[in-house]
Design a protein around this motif. Structure first.
Motif, mmCIF file in Angstrom:
data_model
loop_
_atom_site.group_PDB
_atom_site.id
_atom_site.type_symbol
_atom_site.label_atom_id
_atom_site.label_comp_id
_atom_site.label_asym_id
_atom_site.label_seq_id
_atom_site.Cartn_x
_atom_site.Cartn_y
_atom_site.Cartn_z
ATOM 1 N N ASP A 1 0.455 -1.503 -0.303
ATOM 2 C CA ASP A 1 0.520 -0.093 0.188
ATOM 3 C C ASP A 1 1.147 0.959 -0.536
ATOM 4 O O ASP A 1 1.653 1.188 0.634
ATOM 5 C CB ASP A 1 -1.040 -0.179 1.772
ATOM 6 N N VAL A 2 0.320 1.974 -1.069
ATOM 7 C CA VAL A 2 0.837 3.272 -0.902
ATOM 8 C C VAL A 2 0.256 5.162 -0.100
ATOM 9 O O VAL A 2 -0.988 4.621 -0.012
ATOM 10 C CB VAL A 2 1.705 3.610 -2.630
ATOM 11 N N VAL B 1 7.642 6.755 -7.092
ATOM 12 C CA VAL B 1 7.786 5.572 -5.649
ATOM 13 C C VAL B 1 9.500 5.996 -6.468
ATOM 14 O O VAL B 1 9.803 5.790 -7.167
ATOM 15 C CB VAL B 1 7.705 4.323 -6.174
ATOM 16 N N ILE B 2 10.559 6.541 -5.511
ATOM 17 C CA ILE B 2 11.627 6.974 -5.176
ATOM 18 C C ILE B 2 12.394 6.500 -4.111
ATOM 19 O O ILE B 2 11.586 5.624 -3.211
ATOM 20 C CB ILE B 2 12.062 8.740 -5.274
ATOM 21 N N GLU B 3 13.738 5.789 -4.423
ATOM 22 C CA GLU B 3 14.826 5.167 -4.029
ATOM 23 C C GLU B 3 15.646 5.940 -2.404
ATOM 24 O O GLU B 3 15.888 6.990 -3.620
ATOM 25 C CB GLU B 3 15.683 4.325 -4.576
ATOM 26 N N TYR C 1 12.173 2.914 -0.223
ATOM 27 C CA TYR C 1 11.663 3.613 -0.660
ATOM 28 C C TYR C 1 10.654 4.420 -0.168
ATOM 29 O O TYR C 1 9.891 4.567 0.852
ATOM 30 C CB TYR C 1 10.337 2.212 -1.806
ATOM 31 N N ALA C 2 10.173 5.433 -1.325
ATOM 32 C CA ALA C 2 9.339 6.446 -0.408
ATOM 33 C C ALA C 2 8.850 7.112 -1.897
ATOM 34 O O ALA C 2 9.055 6.671 -2.980
ATOM 35 C CB ALA C 2 10.221 7.626 0.043
ATOM 36 N N LEU D 1 7.787 4.961 2.667
ATOM 37 C CA LEU D 1 7.070 3.707 3.020
ATOM 38 C C LEU D 1 7.856 2.258 3.674
ATOM 39 O O LEU D 1 8.863 2.377 3.040
ATOM 40 C CB LEU D 1 7.430 3.003 1.021
ATOM 41 N N VAL D 2 7.116 2.043 4.451
ATOM 42 C CA VAL D 2 7.711 1.421 6.365
ATOM 43 C C VAL D 2 6.543 0.787 6.417
ATOM 44 O O VAL D 2 4.986 0.962 6.027
ATOM 45 C CB VAL D 2 8.162 2.173 7.105
#
Length: 254
Positions: free
Chosen positions: A111-112, A213-215, A235-236, A253-254
């Motif tokens: 989920d984001v 979505v980026i790292e 990831y964020a 994203l945790v």
């Protein structure tokens, strides 16, 4: 830490201290809920709300598993195989609930924060660049009008072969990342663009739009896994519109 533990062992009262720490967690959560204000209070309330929902689901699943119906008795006469499942419907119900919970947990893992974003047309993302000496100028080049990310070792191609132009003024190397559980924001370097929901081409070009979505490099945060190893990247998801704001804001994203 693990090496030290292997060599010297633990404190004599380690188990007692661990038990007391676990017993104090309820008091600490109550104190935080009463004293937090503003955004931190909202985040804490959302976290507790999700935890209570999961706890109620687990209790309900245990109750369904332990329930016994009136028909569930030992038959005096042997029963045919096709009637064996009819005597115990509670087990089937508990099993279906367990499967639903597993599916929900699996879906929550991916989920984001922003599940839906507005689509961007090609005219809004690319600007046509005409080139050539002749009267009929060719228009096969495109200039990207959205913020982008390129790696540290990026070099532009020869203008004769360059298909997409990424202006230097629209290249970003860092973003403002917010940790949802800690409630802190820190500037972190971007490592790569993992997925842009607009198109695979946008992902390949490293275009930064809302929902991308980026790292990011999380070595400055000091996050560790359960085994004690340092988490170098996470990831964020980009939560703002970088083209309007002039900066990149994201949520880990945790």
């Amino acid at each position: 830490m693990e090496r030290w533990r292997k060599l010297h062992g633990r404190r004599l009262d380690h188990e007692e201290r661990t038990r007391k720490r676990a017993a104090r967690e309820g008091h600490k959560a109550s104190q935080d809920a009463q004293n937090l204000r503003g955004l931190r209070a909202k985040l804490h309330q959302q976290k507790r709300h999700k935890e209570k929902i999961q706890m109620k689901k687990a209790i309900k699943a245990h109750e369904e598993r332990n329930v016994k119906t009136a028909d569930e008795k030992e038959p005096s006469t042997p029963m045919p195989s096709y009637l064996l499942d009819r005597t115990n419907p509670a087990n089937a119900k508990a099993l279906s609930s367990a499967i639903k919970n597993k599916r929900a947990e699996k879906a929550a893992k991916f989920d984001v924060p922003l599940p839906k974003v507005r689509g961007i047309s090609e005219e809004e993302m690319f600007k046509v660049v005409k080139t050539g000496k002749k009267t009929n100028k060719k228009s096969w080049k495109r200039m990207i009008t959205q913020p982008t990310f390129v790696g540290p070792d990026f070099t532009r191609r020869n203008p004769k072969y360059e298909r997409f132009i990424r202006p230097m003024g629209l290249r970003y190397k860092k973003c403002h990342c917010t940790h949802p559980e800690l409630g802190v924001t820190i500037q972190l370097p971007i490592i790569s663009v993992k997925k842009n929901p607009q198109s695979p081409l946008s992902t390949q070009l490293g275009v930064l739009t809302k929902g991308t979505v980026i790292e990011v490099n999380t070595s400055d945060l000091g996050l560790t896994t359960a085994s004690g190893s340092v988490v170098w990247s996470r990831y964020a998801q980009v939560t703002n519109n970088p083209a309007n704001d002039g900066c990149v804001n994201a949520v880990l994203l945790v």
